[in-house]
Design a protein around this motif. Structure first.
Motif, PDB file in Angstrom:
ATOM      1  N   HIS A 178       0.807  -1.222   0.000  1.00 22.97           N
ATOM      2  CA  HIS A 178       0.000   0.000   0.000  1.00 22.97           C
ATOM      3  C   HIS A 178       0.843   1.275   0.000  1.00 22.97           C
ATOM      4  CE1 HIS A 178      -3.565  -2.426   0.534  1.00 22.97           C
ATOM      5  NE2 HIS A 178      -3.038  -2.999   1.611  1.00 22.97           N
ATOM      6  N   GLN A 179       2.042   1.209   0.560  1.00 21.83           N
ATOM      7  CA  GLN A 179       2.862   2.424   0.570  1.00 21.83           C
ATOM      8  C   GLN A 179       3.276   2.777  -0.856  1.00 21.83           C
ATOM      9  OE1 GLN A 179       7.094   1.945   1.865  1.00 21.83           O
ATOM     10  NE2 GLN A 179       6.400  -0.073   2.594  1.00 21.83           N
ATOM     11  N   PRO A 180       3.444   4.054  -1.159  1.00 23.30           N
ATOM     12  CA  PRO A 180       3.775   4.459  -2.535  1.00 23.30           C
ATOM     13  C   PRO A 180       5.166   3.981  -2.943  1.00 23.30           C
ATOM     14  CG  PRO A 180       3.860   6.354  -1.056  1.00 23.30           C
ATOM     15  CD  PRO A 180       3.291   5.223  -0.261  1.00 23.30           C
ATOM     16  N   LEU A 181       5.220   3.118  -3.934  1.00 26.01           N
ATOM     17  CA  LEU A 181       6.492   2.586  -4.408  1.00 26.01           C
ATOM     18  C   LEU A 181       6.981   3.278  -5.680  1.00 26.01           C
ATOM     19  CD1 LEU A 181       6.017  -1.274  -3.918  1.00 26.01           C
ATOM     20  CD2 LEU A 181       7.256   0.329  -2.448  1.00 26.01           C
ATOM     21  N   LEU A 182       6.042   3.656  -6.549  1.00 25.02           N
ATOM     22  CA  LEU A 182       6.442   4.181  -7.853  1.00 25.02           C
ATOM     23  C   LEU A 182       7.322   5.434  -7.790  1.00 25.02           C
ATOM     24  CD1 LEU A 182       3.248   3.585 -10.026  1.00 25.02           C
ATOM     25  CD2 LEU A 182       5.434   2.395 -10.137  1.00 25.02           C
ATOM     26  N   PRO A 183       7.206   6.294  -6.782  1.00 23.79           N
ATOM     27  CA  PRO A 183       8.118   7.448  -6.759  1.00 23.79           C
ATOM     28  C   PRO A 183       9.590   7.076  -6.597  1.00 23.79           C
ATOM     29  CG  PRO A 183       6.199   7.887  -5.393  1.00 23.79           C
ATOM     30  CD  PRO A 183       6.142   6.442  -5.776  1.00 23.79           C
ATOM     31  N   HIS A 184       9.892   5.869  -6.119  1.00 24.56           N
ATOM     32  CA  HIS A 184      11.290   5.467  -5.945  1.00 24.56           C
ATOM     33  C   HIS A 184      11.912   5.179  -7.304  1.00 24.56           C
ATOM     34  CE1 HIS A 184      11.377   5.047  -1.538  1.00 24.56           C
ATOM     35  NE2 HIS A 184      10.095   4.728  -1.667  1.00 24.56           N
ATOM     36  N   ILE A 185      13.081   5.721  -7.535  1.00 24.17           N
ATOM     37  CA  ILE A 185      13.745   5.531  -8.835  1.00 24.17           C
ATOM     38  C   ILE A 185      14.050   4.069  -9.089  1.00 24.17           C
ATOM     39  CG2 ILE A 185      16.064   5.916  -7.902  1.00 24.17           C
ATOM     40  CD1 ILE A 185      16.705   7.363 -10.557  1.00 24.17           C
ATOM     41  N   ASN A 186      14.323   3.310  -8.018  1.00 17.63           N
ATOM     42  CA  ASN A 186      14.621   1.893  -8.197  1.00 17.63           C
ATOM     43  C   ASN A 186      13.354   1.046  -8.329  1.00 17.63           C
ATOM     44  OD1 ASN A 186      17.352   2.285  -8.236  1.00 17.63           O
ATOM     45  ND2 ASN A 186      17.655   1.825  -6.063  1.00 17.63           N
ATOM     46  N   VAL A 187      12.209   1.711  -8.384  1.00 18.65           N
ATOM     47  CA  VAL A 187      10.954   1.025  -8.708  1.00 18.65           C
ATOM     48  C   VAL A 187      10.453   1.498 -10.065  1.00 18.65           C
ATOM     49  CG1 VAL A 187       8.560   0.609  -8.044  1.00 18.65           C
ATOM     50  CG2 VAL A 187      10.339   0.702  -6.291  1.00 18.65           C
ATOM     51  N   HIS A 188      10.271   2.815 -10.220  1.00 18.13           N
ATOM     52  CA  HIS A 188       9.641   3.253 -11.473  1.00 18.13           C
ATOM     53  C   HIS A 188      10.563   3.070 -12.680  1.00 18.13           C
ATOM     54  CE1 HIS A 188      11.345   7.424 -10.599  1.00 18.13           C
ATOM     55  NE2 HIS A 188      11.690   7.248 -11.862  1.00 18.13           N
ATOM     56  N   ARG A 189      11.882   3.073 -12.462  1.00 19.34           N
ATOM     57  CA  ARG A 189      12.768   2.870 -13.611  1.00 19.34           C
ATOM     58  C   ARG A 189      12.670   1.425 -14.136  1.00 19.34           C
ATOM     59  NH1 ARG A 189      18.595   5.256 -12.976  1.00 19.34           N
ATOM     60  NH2 ARG A 189      17.385   7.182 -13.258  1.00 19.34           N
ATOM     61  N   PRO A 190      12.801   0.395 -13.289  1.00 23.65           N
ATOM     62  CA  PRO A 190      12.599  -0.963 -13.829  1.00 23.65           C
ATOM     63  C   PRO A 190      11.160  -1.223 -14.286  1.00 23.65           C
ATOM     64  CG  PRO A 190      12.941  -1.019 -11.444  1.00 23.65           C
ATOM     65  CD  PRO A 190      13.284   0.362 -11.878  1.00 23.65           C
ATOM     66  N   VAL A 191      10.203  -0.596 -13.628  1.00 19.96           N
ATOM     67  CA  VAL A 191       8.813  -0.734 -14.083  1.00 19.96           C
ATOM     68  C   VAL A 191       8.685  -0.189 -15.503  1.00 19.96           C
ATOM     69  CG1 VAL A 191       6.468   0.164 -13.757  1.00 19.96           C
ATOM     70  CG2 VAL A 191       7.709  -0.797 -11.817  1.00 19.96           C
ATOM     71  N   GLN A 192       9.292   0.962 -15.749  1.00 15.73           N
ATOM     72  CA  GLN A 192       9.251   1.541 -17.091  1.00 15.73           C
ATOM     73  C   GLN A 192       9.910   0.603 -18.115  1.00 15.73           C
ATOM     74  OE1 GLN A 192       7.884   3.443 -19.213  1.00 15.73           O
ATOM     75  NE2 GLN A 192       8.764   5.486 -19.035  1.00 15.73           N
ATOM     76  N   LYS A 193      11.033   0.012 -17.730  1.00 20.10           N
ATOM     77  CA  LYS A 193      11.716  -0.911 -18.649  1.00 20.10           C
ATOM     78  C   LYS A 193      10.855  -2.140 -18.936  1.00 20.10           C
ATOM     79  CE  LYS A 193      16.333   0.419 -16.997  1.00 20.10           C
ATOM     80  NZ  LYS A 193      17.524  -0.056 -16.245  1.00 20.10           N
ATOM     81  N   LEU A 194      10.200  -2.647 -17.895  1.00 17.32           N
ATOM     82  CA  LEU A 194       9.362  -3.829 -18.082  1.00 17.32           C
ATOM     83  C   LEU A 194       8.138  -3.499 -18.939  1.00 17.32           C
ATOM     84  CD1 LEU A 194       9.183  -6.805 -17.321  1.00 17.32           C
ATOM     85  CD2 LEU A 194       7.862  -6.151 -15.291  1.00 17.32           C
ATOM     86  N   ILE A 195       7.661  -2.277 -18.810  1.00 19.22           N
ATOM     87  CA  ILE A 195       6.530  -1.848 -19.643  1.00 19.22           C
ATOM     88  C   ILE A 195       6.882  -1.975 -21.123  1.00 19.22           C
ATOM     89  CG2 ILE A 195       5.268   0.223 -20.397  1.00 19.22           C
ATOM     90  CD1 ILE A 195       5.157   1.054 -17.417  1.00 19.22           C
TER      91      ILE A 195
END
Length: 746
Positions: A119-136
């Motif tokens: 539940h805590q916001p993860l996407l603002p972390h660079i080590n989350v949204h950057r790999p998420v973007q790559k996986l997208i």
């Protein structure tokens, strides 16, 4: 076989071993995964034959448990470990290489569950949204890939997270020139090398865990400098919206469930309020192309000839829910499957535009007009084939009925009627060819085309668009130059001008000014500017009944037949008129139509009056009511009654006030009916047994008498019945409008 035995043995050991602190347990499972890559040389075995899926699931369980045990918003050591050691980056690399086979599916599932459970916001972390973007970027690359279900679930959870916190979308607007290297670990071999270095999970002198990026800085990076923000279509420059691109790719999947989920994700992204995302969505992705190309393709696939009744009565279509059976559809009528597909996609376009951010909605709606309505539909509507005209008009009617989004409705109206605002003139009626052609079709040689086009306009004038009524009616009545230009000192009746009506004393008016209590103000009902206080006041009821009786007494007694049949009196129209007028007032309330008509001294009464092309055709058809088929007459009077219900002072004055002094050469609805009645009086004398025949025809129309031998002058007799009923309906509308009540109809 050996690996399965190892897995069972490991689970047994774990069950017997004492429980470890969460962080140690988390590190243990991650190290078990890394050791597999260090120790295993056989990359051919599928991932399901390894312990990797079990370890990943255990890591998720630990992260979920850790969050539940801590205060809201507090990051635990396991989550810090995941962020600090860039576990998501490593998993992305392994998933991209799909090593061992099936790893991409496991990584997608891990990302999806992580974002869904925590539940805590993860996407603002660079080590989350950057790999998420790559996986997208990996999603939707291959059509009908075995990982499609996992891909769409992952993309949809990202969309859901952005919907919860729309500003995070700025992390996913990627400037091509600034895109970092995707493989920070040098591919799979880099991943192997990184995993080979020992890691105890303790921070020994490394950099601190990667913090959450500041959204403002991320937005600036996403939006770029002014020079970076120069954009063109299809990703040639500016920001890239890879999340949209991947979803668009999945809308081409052969799996209908995947397509629906992809469309849902696109709708979520379109609704985000961020201007940069809206701009990128419409300028740098192919979403607009998808909407318009599919509309055109589905429309072109329809049969050239379809029964208008089939088009009108096919069941309501909601996008994503069009479950169908090809054999059953084909048995009902040819083209039903294609029609449902078209209407379903139209519904999606309409809902998407309705939910979209305002500027994006405007762009998408305009694209539908420019890329679908004009090049695809207009040639069909302008053709000369009667069968083609009938089919295309019926389809257009269904489209108008289905469109609910404000932006798409506006573009549809501009397509049909043009954007002109100045008063119509006889030479100018052809300025907008499609508008001219459609209005002319209301008086077509083919009764079927006339009826269908009249239905189209009836549908149109009930839509919540002021421009429809302005284009068809109000721009011709704005100067009130249908009135005779008399001196201002004309004599008054009872202290008021003959056409003034005062309803202030009417007991039906309450003190509540709201729409639910009283339809805001009766001042707009007064067909002339208010008189000075020195003048007396006439009884409002008297004026109402004078007008009502003017309509009721138009048809002579020998041409009336309703009083011979129970339940056909004028009062039967009151309830419908009251309900419809209330509905119209609810729609028109925001258009500021209240108030008296424009004062005559401010009107240009010298300008020649032209009733407008639309009213001209309707009046012409009304003038031929005694010579037209019954079905045509019903449709003509239905459209006219809808116009009479409009709560605009000029429309009310021109259509419902029998006492206005018309300028020479002008006609009103009342004067048209008067001329019809005059013609009727002459014809009655030449028809023997007119009244009994009229009564017989009425009873047959009501189903009270069986069909028998043909009656002479059937068209005339049916026209007389329609005329009588129409006059009763006008009387009911006048009564309801003058009292302007808005109580709920029983």
């Amino acid at each position: 076989m050996f690996s399965k035995f190892t897995s069972i043995l490991q689970h047994a050991v774990e069950a017997l071993a004492p429980s470890l602190p969460l962080q140690e347990d988390f590190v243990y499972h991650w190290k078990a995964i890394t050791h597999y890559y260090i120790e295993t040389s056989d990359d051919k075995a599928p991932v399901t034959d390894t312990n990797i899926p079990s370890h990943l699931e255990q890591m998720l369980d630990i992260l979920t448990q850790e969050e539940e045990e801590r205060e809201s918003g507090e990051t635990g050591p396991c989550m810090e470990y995941l962020l600090h050691h860039k576990i998501l980056e490593t998993l992305f690399t392994l998933g991209k290489a799909d090593c061992p086979p099936g790893m991409k599916q496991q990584v997608l599932t891990f990302y999806t569950k992580l974002l869904g459970r925590i539940h805590q916001p993860l996407l603002p972390h660079i080590n989350v949204h950057r790999p998420v973007q790559k996986l997208i970027r990996l999603c939707g690359e291959v059509l009908a890939a075995p990982t499609e279900n996992e891909e769409i679930q992952f993309l949809c959870i990202v969309c859901a997270k952005l919907k919860q916190d729309p500003y995070l979308v700025n992390f996913f607007l990627e400037n091509k020139a600034r895109r970092p290297e995707v493989q920070s670990l040098g591919g799979l071999e880099g991943a192997r090398g990184g995993l080979a270095s020992p890691d105890t999970g303790q921070p020994h002198g490394e950099q601190p865990p990667a913090p959450a990026e500041e959204p403002r800085a991320a937005a600036a990076t996403a939006s770029g400098s002014p020079s970076d923000r120069h954009t063109s279509n299809n990703n040639h420059s500016g920001n890239h919206y890879n999340l949209v691109t991947s979803l668009l790719n999945l809308t081409r999947s052969p799996d209908g469930r995947v397509v629906v989920k992809a469309c849902e994700g696109l709708m979520l992204l379109a609704s985000l309020p961020e201007p940069a995302a809206a701009k990128c969505l419409t300028e740098n992705t192919e979403l607009v192309d998808l909407l318009t190309d599919r509309l055109a393709a589905f429309y072109k696939a329809l049969p050239q000839s379809m029964d208008p009744l089939d088009i009108e009565t096919v069941e309501s279509v909601n996008w994503g829910l069009d479950v169908y059976n090809l054999k059953e559809d084909a048995a009902i009528f040819a083209g039903k499957r294609g029609l449902i597909s078209f209407l379903s996609w139209l519904d999606y376009c309409d809902q998407l535009i309705k939910e979209a951010q305002k500027s994006a909605a405007t762009v998408m709606a305009r694209a539908v007009r420019e890329r679908f309505f004009i090049p695809v539909m207009e040639p069909q509507l302008m053709q000369t084939s009667e069968v083609g005209i009938l089919t295309s008009t019926a389809l257009l009617n269904r489209i108008i009925r289905q469109v609910t989004s404000e932006a798409l409705l506006q573009e549809t109206v501009y397509f049909l009627l043009g954007e002109e605002r100045e008063a119509e003139t006889p030479p100018g009626v052809t300025r907008h060819p499609l508008r001219h052609r459609l209005i002319e079709h209301c008086d077509h040689l083919s009764d079927e085309i006339s009826i269908m086009t009249l239905r189209l306009f009836e549908q149109l004038i009930q839509k919540p668009s002021q421009h429809i009524l302005f284009s068809l009616l109000l721009r011709s009545l704005g100067e009130r130059n249908y009135l005779e230009n008399k001196p201002q000192d004309e004599p008054l009746e009872n202290g008021l001008a003959h056409d003034a009506v005062d309803l202030e004393e009417d007991p039906l008016f309450g003190d509540d000014p709201s729409v639910d209590g009283r339809l805001s103000g009766s001042d707009w009902l007064s067909p002339s500017p208010s008189q000075s206080p020195d003048h007396g006041k006439t009884d409002g009821k008297t004026e109402v009944h004078k007008i009502v009786n003017s309509f009721l007494c138009l048809v002579p007694d020998e041409a009336k037949s309703s009083y011979h049949v129970e339940g056909t009196g004028y009062d039967t129209y009151l309830r419908d008129a009251h309900r419809q007028f209330r509905d119209y007032c609810g729609v028109c309330l925001r258009w500021d139509w209240r108030g008296s008509p424009k004062p005559l001294e401010k009107c240009d009464l010298e300008r020649p009056f032209f009733e407008g092309h639309f009213l001209k055709v309707l009046f012409d058809r009304m003038g031929r009511v005694l010579d037209q088929p019954y079905e045509v007459n019903l449709q003509v009077t239905s459209v006219l009654s809808k116009l009479c219900l409009l709560p605009h002072p000029h429309m009310h004055e021109y259509l419902l006030d029998p006492y206005i002094n018309l300028a020479p050469g002008c006609r009103s609805l009342f004067s048209v009916i008067v001329r019809v009645v005059g013609d009727l009086m002459l014809r009655i004398q030449r028809i023997p047994d007119f009244t009994p025949k009229l009564l017989l025809v009425r009873k047959r129309l009501l189903g009270l008498e069986p069909e028998g031998v043909n009656v002479d002058h059937m068209t005339l007799l049916e026209g007389v019945i329609v005329l009588e009923e129409f006059c009763k309906e006008l009387a009911a509308i006048a009564f309801v409008k003058f009292h302007a009540t808005a109580t709920s109809s029983p």
